[in-house]
Design a protein around this motif. Structure first.
Motif, PDB file in Angstrom:
ATOM      1  N   HIS A  62       0.816  -1.213   0.000  1.00  0.00           N
ATOM      2  CA  HIS A  62       0.000   0.000   0.000  1.00  0.00           C
ATOM      3  C   HIS A  62       0.854   1.270   0.000  1.00  0.00           C
ATOM      4  CE1 HIS A  62      -3.165  -2.862   1.141  1.00  0.00           C
ATOM      5  NE2 HIS A  62      -3.969  -1.986   0.581  1.00  0.00           N
ATOM      6  N   SER A  63       2.151   1.118  -0.181  1.00  0.00           N
ATOM      7  CA  SER A  63       3.065   2.252  -0.196  1.00  0.00           C
ATOM      8  C   SER A  63       2.996   2.992  -1.536  1.00  0.00           C
ATOM      9  CB  SER A  63       4.496   1.755   0.034  1.00  0.00           C
ATOM     10  OG  SER A  63       5.431   2.796  -0.145  1.00  0.00           O
ATOM     11  N   LYS A  64       3.384   4.259  -1.514  1.00  0.00           N
ATOM     12  CA  LYS A  64       3.491   5.041  -2.756  1.00  0.00           C
ATOM     13  C   LYS A  64       4.855   4.845  -3.423  1.00  0.00           C
ATOM     14  CE  LYS A  64       0.135   8.586  -1.652  1.00  0.00           C
ATOM     15  NZ  LYS A  64      -0.166  10.012  -1.588  1.00  0.00           N
ATOM     16  N   GLN A  65       5.758   4.184  -2.729  1.00  0.00           N
ATOM     17  CA  GLN A  65       7.110   3.965  -3.244  1.00  0.00           C
ATOM     18  C   GLN A  65       7.182   2.629  -3.984  1.00  0.00           C
ATOM     19  OE1 GLN A  65       9.291   6.467  -2.956  1.00  0.00           O
ATOM     20  NE2 GLN A  65       7.605   7.512  -1.907  1.00  0.00           N
ATOM     21  N   PRO A  66       7.496   2.652  -5.283  1.00  0.00           N
ATOM     22  CA  PRO A  66       7.551   1.400  -6.053  1.00  0.00           C
ATOM     23  C   PRO A  66       8.476   0.338  -5.461  1.00  0.00           C
ATOM     24  CG  PRO A  66       7.651   3.298  -7.518  1.00  0.00           C
ATOM     25  CD  PRO A  66       7.754   3.832  -6.109  1.00  0.00           C
ATOM     26  N   ASP A  67       9.601   0.761  -4.883  1.00  0.00           N
ATOM     27  CA  ASP A  67      10.520  -0.225  -4.285  1.00  0.00           C
ATOM     28  C   ASP A  67       9.875  -0.948  -3.107  1.00  0.00           C
ATOM     29  OD1 ASP A  67      12.454   0.439  -6.130  1.00  0.00           O
ATOM     30  OD2 ASP A  67      13.596   1.720  -4.760  1.00  0.00           O
ATOM     31  N   GLN A  70       7.390  -3.494  -4.500  1.00  0.00           N
ATOM     32  CA  GLN A  70       8.089  -4.684  -5.006  1.00  0.00           C
ATOM     33  C   GLN A  70       8.575  -5.570  -3.867  1.00  0.00           C
ATOM     34  OE1 GLN A  70       8.084  -5.750  -8.153  1.00  0.00           O
ATOM     35  NE2 GLN A  70       6.811  -3.952  -8.528  1.00  0.00           N
ATOM     36  N   ARG A  71       9.039  -4.951  -2.788  1.00  0.00           N
ATOM     37  CA  ARG A  71       9.479  -5.721  -1.625  1.00  0.00           C
ATOM     38  C   ARG A  71       8.306  -6.469  -1.000  1.00  0.00           C
ATOM     39  NH1 ARG A  71      12.150  -2.634   3.238  1.00  0.00           N
ATOM     40  NH2 ARG A  71      10.514  -3.561   4.464  1.00  0.00           N
ATOM     41  N   GLY A  72       7.151  -5.813  -0.915  1.00  0.00           N
ATOM     42  CA  GLY A  72       5.955  -6.464  -0.390  1.00  0.00           C
ATOM     43  C   GLY A  72       5.522  -7.634  -1.259  1.00  0.00           C
ATOM     44  N   ILE A  73       5.587  -7.443  -2.574  1.00  0.00           N
ATOM     45  CA  ILE A  73       5.244  -8.521  -3.511  1.00  0.00           C
ATOM     46  C   ILE A  73       6.164  -9.715  -3.286  1.00  0.00           C
ATOM     47  CG2 ILE A  73       5.330  -9.194  -5.955  1.00  0.00           C
ATOM     48  CD1 ILE A  73       4.283  -6.339  -6.600  1.00  0.00           C
ATOM     49  N   ALA A  74       7.458  -9.458  -3.166  1.00  0.00           N
ATOM     50  CA  ALA A  74       8.423 -10.548  -2.963  1.00  0.00           C
ATOM     51  C   ALA A  74       8.145 -11.291  -1.662  1.00  0.00           C
ATOM     52  CB  ALA A  74       9.851  -9.998  -2.972  1.00  0.00           C
ATOM     53  N   MET A  75       7.846 -10.553  -0.592  1.00  0.00           N
ATOM     54  CA  MET A  75       7.539 -11.190   0.692  1.00  0.00           C
ATOM     55  C   MET A  75       6.296 -12.073   0.580  1.00  0.00           C
ATOM     56  SD  MET A  75       8.190  -8.099   3.394  1.00  0.00           S
ATOM     57  CE  MET A  75       7.611  -9.049   4.805  1.00  0.00           C
ATOM     58  N   LEU A  76       5.284 -11.571  -0.096  1.00  0.00           N
ATOM     59  CA  LEU A  76       4.035 -12.329  -0.221  1.00  0.00           C
ATOM     60  C   LEU A  76       4.209 -13.557  -1.104  1.00  0.00           C
ATOM     61  CD1 LEU A  76       1.749  -9.239  -0.454  1.00  0.00           C
ATOM     62  CD2 LEU A  76       1.552 -11.025   1.294  1.00  0.00           C
ATOM     63  N   GLU A  77       4.948 -13.412  -2.192  1.00  0.00           N
ATOM     64  CA  GLU A  77       5.189 -14.580  -3.061  1.00  0.00           C
ATOM     65  C   GLU A  77       5.942 -15.661  -2.296  1.00  0.00           C
ATOM     66  OE1 GLU A  77       5.192 -12.536  -7.490  1.00  0.00           O
ATOM     67  OE2 GLU A  77       7.094 -12.643  -6.407  1.00  0.00           O
ATOM     68  N   VAL A  98      -3.092  -6.579  -4.791  1.00  0.00           N
ATOM     69  CA  VAL A  98      -2.943  -5.137  -4.569  1.00  0.00           C
ATOM     70  C   VAL A  98      -1.565  -4.676  -5.039  1.00  0.00           C
ATOM     71  CG1 VAL A  98      -2.740  -3.323  -2.806  1.00  0.00           C
ATOM     72  CG2 VAL A  98      -4.598  -4.994  -2.666  1.00  0.00           C
ATOM     73  N   GLY A  99      -0.533  -5.430  -4.670  1.00  0.00           N
ATOM     74  CA  GLY A  99       0.827  -5.086  -5.089  1.00  0.00           C
ATOM     75  C   GLY A  99       0.981  -5.079  -6.599  1.00  0.00           C
ATOM     76  N   LYS A 100       0.444  -6.095  -7.243  1.00  0.00           N
ATOM     77  CA  LYS A 100       0.528  -6.165  -8.716  1.00  0.00           C
ATOM     78  C   LYS A 100      -0.259  -5.019  -9.347  1.00  0.00           C
ATOM     79  CE  LYS A 100       3.081  -9.827  -9.177  1.00  0.00           C
ATOM     80  NZ  LYS A 100       4.361  -9.826  -9.883  1.00  0.00           N
ATOM     81  N   SER A 109      -2.528  -9.156 -11.439  1.00  0.00           N
ATOM     82  CA  SER A 109      -3.409  -8.793 -10.331  1.00  0.00           C
ATOM     83  C   SER A 109      -4.731  -9.535 -10.461  1.00  0.00           C
ATOM     84  CB  SER A 109      -3.641  -7.281 -10.312  1.00  0.00           C
ATOM     85  OG  SER A 109      -4.500  -6.925  -9.262  1.00  0.00           O
ATOM     86  N   ARG A 110      -5.279  -9.541 -11.673  1.00  0.00           N
ATOM     87  CA  ARG A 110      -6.547 -10.236 -11.900  1.00  0.00           C
ATOM     88  C   ARG A 110      -6.410 -11.735 -11.629  1.00  0.00           C
ATOM     89  NH1 ARG A 110      -9.406  -9.558 -17.573  1.00  0.00           N
ATOM     90  NH2 ARG A 110      -7.407 -10.400 -18.198  1.00  0.00           N
TER      91      ARG A 110
END
Length: 156
Positions: A62-67, A70-77, A98-100, A109-110
């Motif tokens: 939910h951050s405005k920072q792309p990095d 991406q870190r959140g996406i990696a953690m979730l994956e 949400v991250g995607k 995302s879909r």
């Protein structure tokens, strides 16, 4: 008349900016979640560690920072290797969607939302985001078509 003009410009603005209703998370909250994860790593129960990691993942996507996203996406994956209960898997898939979405990868995302909705078909939050994602995909196709039509006209 002024109201109609105002609504028109608002709709155009939301067309280009996204107009989604997802919350944003600022850096202070992320830092607090990171501290919480570090503290939980020092002797907390596995359950408490997992909860703090989920809060950090939530704040990152939910951050405005792309990095951060991406870190959140990696953690979730990574966490989906052992997703836990169906409810936990649903939450992780939703946050991954949400991250995607935030990173502009609408087709992925879909896909995550469809998997999430297999677990909880009536979950409004996921259904709402799926509608937003599908609208983005449709608008992207419309803009692409418009671009190619304009390009064809210029050649003539």
């Amino acid at each position: 008349m002024d109201v109609k003009v105002s609504k028109f410009f608002d709709s155009i603005g939301s067309f280009f900016t996204g107009g989604d209703q997802l919350p944003w998370c600022d850096r202070d909250i992320i830092l607090g979640c990171e501290r919480e994860v570090a503290e939980a790593a020092n002797g907390a129960t596995d359950e408490l560690q997992q909860e703090s990691i989920m809060r950090l993942s939530w704040s990152l996507v939910h951050s405005k920072q792309p990095d951060d996203v991406q870190r959140g996406i990696a953690m979730l994956e990574e966490s989906l290797v052992n997703p836990g209960s169906p409810l936990q898997k649903r939450e992780k898939l939703y946050l991954l969607a949400v991250g995607k979405y935030r990173s502009g990868d609408y087709p992925r995302s879909r896909q995550h939302l469809e998997r999430c909705l297999e677990i909880a078909p009536d979950w409004r939050q996921a259904l709402t985001l799926k509608k937003t994602v599908e609208d983005k995909i449709a608008k992207g196709k419309s803009l692409l078509l418009l671009f190619f039509c304009q390009k064809k006209k210029k050649r003539r």
